[in-house]
Structure formats: C-alpha cells, structure tokens
Write a protein that holds these residues in place. Sequence first.
Motif, mmCIF file in Angstrom:
data_model
loop_
_atom_site.group_PDB
_atom_site.id
_atom_site.type_symbol
_atom_site.label_atom_id
_atom_site.label_comp_id
_atom_site.label_asym_id
_atom_site.label_seq_id
_atom_site.Cartn_x
_atom_site.Cartn_y
_atom_site.Cartn_z
ATOM 1 N N ARG A 175 14.216 36.346 23.347
ATOM 2 C CA ARG A 175 13.352 36.956 24.424
ATOM 3 C C ARG A 175 13.777 37.842 25.245
ATOM 4 O O ARG A 175 13.444 38.810 26.027
ATOM 5 N N LYS A 176 15.215 37.097 25.765
ATOM 6 C CA LYS A 176 15.941 37.985 26.929
ATOM 7 C C LYS A 176 16.350 39.330 26.286
ATOM 8 O O LYS A 176 16.287 40.436 26.868
ATOM 9 N N MET A 177 16.744 39.516 25.111
ATOM 10 C CA MET A 177 17.209 40.708 24.650
ATOM 11 C C MET A 177 16.185 41.739 24.406
ATOM 12 O O MET A 177 16.170 42.993 24.362
ATOM 13 N N GLU A 178 15.079 41.174 24.049
ATOM 14 C CA GLU A 178 13.868 41.966 23.807
ATOM 15 C C GLU A 178 13.477 42.700 25.192
ATOM 16 O O GLU A 178 13.133 43.858 25.253
ATOM 17 N N GLN A 179 13.817 42.032 26.286
ATOM 18 C CA GLN A 179 13.300 42.674 27.564
ATOM 19 C C GLN A 179 14.656 43.565 28.023
ATOM 20 O O GLN A 179 14.567 44.698 28.703
ATOM 21 N N LYS A 180 15.818 43.380 27.591
ATOM 22 C CA LYS A 180 16.851 44.212 27.960
ATOM 23 C C LYS A 180 17.091 45.363 27.369
ATOM 24 O O LYS A 180 17.335 46.405 27.894
ATOM 25 N N PHE A 181 16.612 45.307 26.048
ATOM 26 C CA PHE A 181 16.714 46.301 25.158
ATOM 27 C C PHE A 181 15.289 47.152 24.818
ATOM 28 O O PHE A 181 15.331 48.226 24.058
ATOM 29 N N LYS A 182 14.262 46.556 25.599
ATOM 30 C CA LYS A 182 13.287 47.067 25.610
ATOM 31 C C LYS A 182 12.453 47.058 23.851
ATOM 32 O O LYS A 182 11.852 48.132 23.449
ATOM 33 N N LEU A 183 12.798 45.875 23.259
ATOM 34 C CA LEU A 183 12.216 45.878 22.132
ATOM 35 C C LEU A 183 10.864 45.270 22.154
ATOM 36 O O LEU A 183 10.407 44.860 23.032
ATOM 37 N N GLN A 184 10.323 45.139 20.713
ATOM 38 C CA GLN A 184 8.726 44.520 20.671
ATOM 39 C C GLN A 184 9.069 43.139 21.019
ATOM 40 O O GLN A 184 9.679 42.244 20.568
ATOM 41 N N GLN A 185 8.210 42.703 21.948
ATOM 42 C CA GLN A 185 8.186 41.141 22.534
ATOM 43 C C GLN A 185 7.481 40.544 21.743
ATOM 44 O O GLN A 185 5.981 40.852 21.439
ATOM 45 N N VAL A 186 7.634 39.396 21.225
ATOM 46 C CA VAL A 186 7.022 38.495 20.342
ATOM 47 C C VAL A 186 7.067 36.826 21.041
ATOM 48 O O VAL A 186 7.823 36.651 22.024
ATOM 49 N N LEU A 187 6.052 36.056 20.575
ATOM 50 C CA LEU A 187 6.142 34.875 20.924
ATOM 51 C C LEU A 187 7.141 34.004 20.094
ATOM 52 O O LEU A 187 7.196 34.066 19.122
ATOM 53 N N SER A 188 7.875 33.061 21.093
ATOM 54 C CA SER A 188 8.505 31.796 20.395
ATOM 55 C C SER A 188 7.807 31.206 19.552
ATOM 56 O O SER A 188 6.395 31.155 19.695
ATOM 57 N N PRO A 189 8.254 30.199 18.508
ATOM 58 C CA PRO A 189 7.643 29.281 17.870
ATOM 59 C C PRO A 189 6.847 28.384 18.683
ATOM 60 O O PRO A 189 7.062 28.047 19.802
ATOM 61 N N ARG A 190 5.485 27.962 18.282
ATOM 62 C CA ARG A 190 4.734 27.250 19.191
ATOM 63 C C ARG A 190 5.247 25.875 19.602
ATOM 64 O O ARG A 190 5.015 25.503 20.846
ATOM 65 N N ARG A 191 6.359 25.261 18.969
ATOM 66 C CA ARG A 191 6.922 24.125 19.639
ATOM 67 C C ARG A 191 7.597 24.260 20.589
ATOM 68 O O ARG A 191 8.200 23.345 21.317
ATOM 69 N N PHE A 192 8.081 25.568 20.978
ATOM 70 C CA PHE A 192 8.988 26.017 22.177
ATOM 71 C C PHE A 192 8.254 26.547 23.267
ATOM 72 O O PHE A 192 8.852 26.902 24.296
ATOM 73 N N LEU A 193 6.994 26.540 23.100
ATOM 74 C CA LEU A 193 5.904 27.025 24.084
ATOM 75 C C LEU A 193 5.236 25.894 25.155
ATOM 76 O O LEU A 193 5.240 24.854 24.480
ATOM 77 N N VAL B 191 21.548 34.839 12.759
ATOM 78 C CA VAL B 191 21.280 35.992 12.178
ATOM 79 C C VAL B 191 20.202 36.303 13.122
ATOM 80 O O VAL B 191 19.225 35.626 13.674
ATOM 81 N N LEU B 192 20.208 37.593 13.662
ATOM 82 C CA LEU B 192 19.327 38.155 14.478
ATOM 83 C C LEU B 192 18.858 39.348 13.695
ATOM 84 O O LEU B 192 19.309 40.291 13.434
ATOM 85 N N SER B 193 17.378 39.555 13.720
ATOM 86 C CA SER B 193 16.819 40.576 13.026
ATOM 87 C C SER B 193 15.770 41.540 14.004
ATOM 88 O O SER B 193 15.265 40.814 15.132
ATOM 89 N N MET B 194 15.608 42.880 13.625
ATOM 90 C CA MET B 194 14.723 43.257 14.274
ATOM 91 C C MET B 194 13.453 43.497 13.795
ATOM 92 O O MET B 194 13.382 43.478 12.685
ATOM 93 N N ALA B 195 12.375 44.136 14.661
ATOM 94 C CA ALA B 195 10.931 44.104 14.045
ATOM 95 C C ALA B 195 11.184 45.313 12.998
ATOM 96 O O ALA B 195 11.845 46.271 13.214
ATOM 97 N N PRO B 196 10.262 45.422 12.255
ATOM 98 C CA PRO B 196 10.221 46.471 11.102
ATOM 99 C C PRO B 196 9.888 47.757 12.066
ATOM 100 O O PRO B 196 8.953 47.803 13.012
ATOM 101 N N GLY B 197 10.718 48.688 12.045
ATOM 102 C CA GLY B 197 10.406 50.104 12.564
ATOM 103 C C GLY B 197 11.588 50.164 13.675
ATOM 104 O O GLY B 197 11.729 51.417 14.237
ATOM 105 N N GLU B 198 12.056 49.090 14.256
ATOM 106 C CA GLU B 198 12.903 49.296 15.541
ATOM 107 C C GLU B 198 14.408 49.335 14.870
ATOM 108 O O GLU B 198 14.816 48.838 13.812
#
Length: 322
Positions: A125-143, A51-58
């Motif tokens: 994170r790649k799709m956010e950059q490719k389509f100029k979407l709102q960039q968010v952080l991944s879950p902490r355990r993956f950072l 499931v891939l979801s967009m941020a509210p408003g996008e």
Amino acid sequence: MKEDPDQTIIENRAEILLFNKCFGNRKELAQQFREVRKLNPKQSKPVFHLVLSMAPGEHLSRSQLIQIAQDCAKEFGFADNQFLAVEHKDTLHQHIHIVANRIGYSGKTNVSDSNSYKRMAEFCRKMEQKFKLQQVLSPRRFLSKDQQLLPRNDQRRDHIKAQLRQILHSSKTMESFQQKVREQGFEIIKGRGISFVDKDGVKIKGSDMGLSLSTIEKILQKNQSPYITQTRSEGKKESPENGRSSIWRLTVPFSPYKRNPQESDFISTFIQSIKHAAENAADLVADLYKVQYPSPEDYATSQIEREYYRNIRKKKKRGYRL
C-alpha cells in the motif's frame, strides 16, 4: 529463449536488478548463502523469498524497481544481509523476486518472518502511493471491520466461483466434484478447509468465495437426496376436503408409521394372546417333564429367613410362569 547454465540471467526472461553483499552465478550465490548459514545451523528456514507484482497494464522503470527492492529490504530488516532482486518477464504483468538470507554476518537471525503477509500488504500500500500505482485493498483479514465491508471487483475470483458452483450443482459426491474440478485445470488443496489453485498458480480459499468445505458437503448432500417435493403449477386441483391445492410428495422411508386407534387396539390384543399362549406352553412343558425350580426357601440360612419365604409362597398362586 537461450539459457546459459553458468549464468543467472536468462535472455528475454529474467534480469538481475540488484546484488547486496553477494555476487556471481547460481552456484556461486548458493555457495555464498550456505557459508553464511553455517554461522547459525539451527535455523531451519534461512531464506526469505518475496514476490512483488504490478497490476496488469502498469510498468515501472528499472531504477524504480531497484528502489522498491531497497525499500523492501529496509522495511523487513535485511538491508545489511545478503539479498538479490530479479525481474521476471515470463508473464504479462511485471513482477520482481527478492531472495534474502535471514542470517546476518553476526550469526543471528535478524530477519523475522512473523506476520509476513500482513507486513507485505502494508508495504504494498505504501509503494502504491509512492509510485502512484493502482491502489487496491489488502486481504480482508488485515483490514478493519469498516474496510472489510467495502465492495471488491475481482473478476478472476467471480469467474472461478461461477465455474465451481456450476460443477458443484452437477455433482452428487465429493469424488465426482473433485474429478470435474481437476478436469477444468484446477488443483485442489484439502485440509481443514478447501482451496483451489487455477492454471496461473493463483490460490483462492473456498471460504473467500462462499464455498467452504462444509458448504460444499451440504450442497452435495442435498444433491443426493431422493426426496423431492413438487408442486403442480399448472392445472391445480382443489381438494374437496380442505380446498388446498394438491401437492405430490415422496414418503420418507425412515419416518415412523402412524397407526389409527383401531389398528393399535388390534395389535395390542394380538400381542397379549401370543403372550398367554407362550405361558400356557411353558406350563405344559413343566408338567410334562416335571420341572422343579429351586425355591429361595431352600437357600435360607436361618429359621427367620425360611419363615419369611414360606409366608411369601402362601400368598402366591401355584404354578410356573416364564
């Protein structure tokens, strides 16, 4: 909304974006997936669901959503397998579902579900950059450790945390806490830890909010404690002995009682008197009934042992003791 039982498209609710090596309504799609699964019947989890979801408003166009689905298929390795992408329109935020068959036409499971959460976070994170979407952080355990320290602004989690803390401080047992949480519309998942699912189906771990299972149990245990220390803030009275402000405390019932020296001496003397009285009573009973206790000398097997026990008996005082 109208639903046709023979169609996979529900009016004003869902739209199929892409078919790949499969086609038809729900029954036909399920049958096609099952036919390919027969090539590898030992695989217990043949379906991959994302499931891939967009941020509210996008909002993205249909062609952009199809491009994301195709990129996802390449990223996870099911581009040559059966899969379909569907856009759901039943929520305020735009999102798509991708359902893929992990089993290829060769009969091998060529789609791995290992580390799928981490791989999905990297793909987003790649799709956010490719389509100029709102960039968010991944879950902490993956950072990385440095990125884990970055502040986050999750209003939904903060609101849930505030609700749970308010309920927690007004509860004394785990049962009452769980009941109050369910009354607020949350679902509780309890295992080694504890998680909460809100009305929108969003699952949040208690440890991510600072409310791990052990923390909740400690707070509930503290709420149950009847031993309160209260300091009088107004009208403090000074003690004539040490000049300190008076503090009211409830005595802990299971703490050991500290005796003064006089009480200790009295108790010791009293115990000794009872002991002597018991010994005298035993002597009286022995003389009255002429109780004869066996002597070790009677059981000696040799002259040397008998002589040894006689010498010991001579050194002892006559009489019977308990």
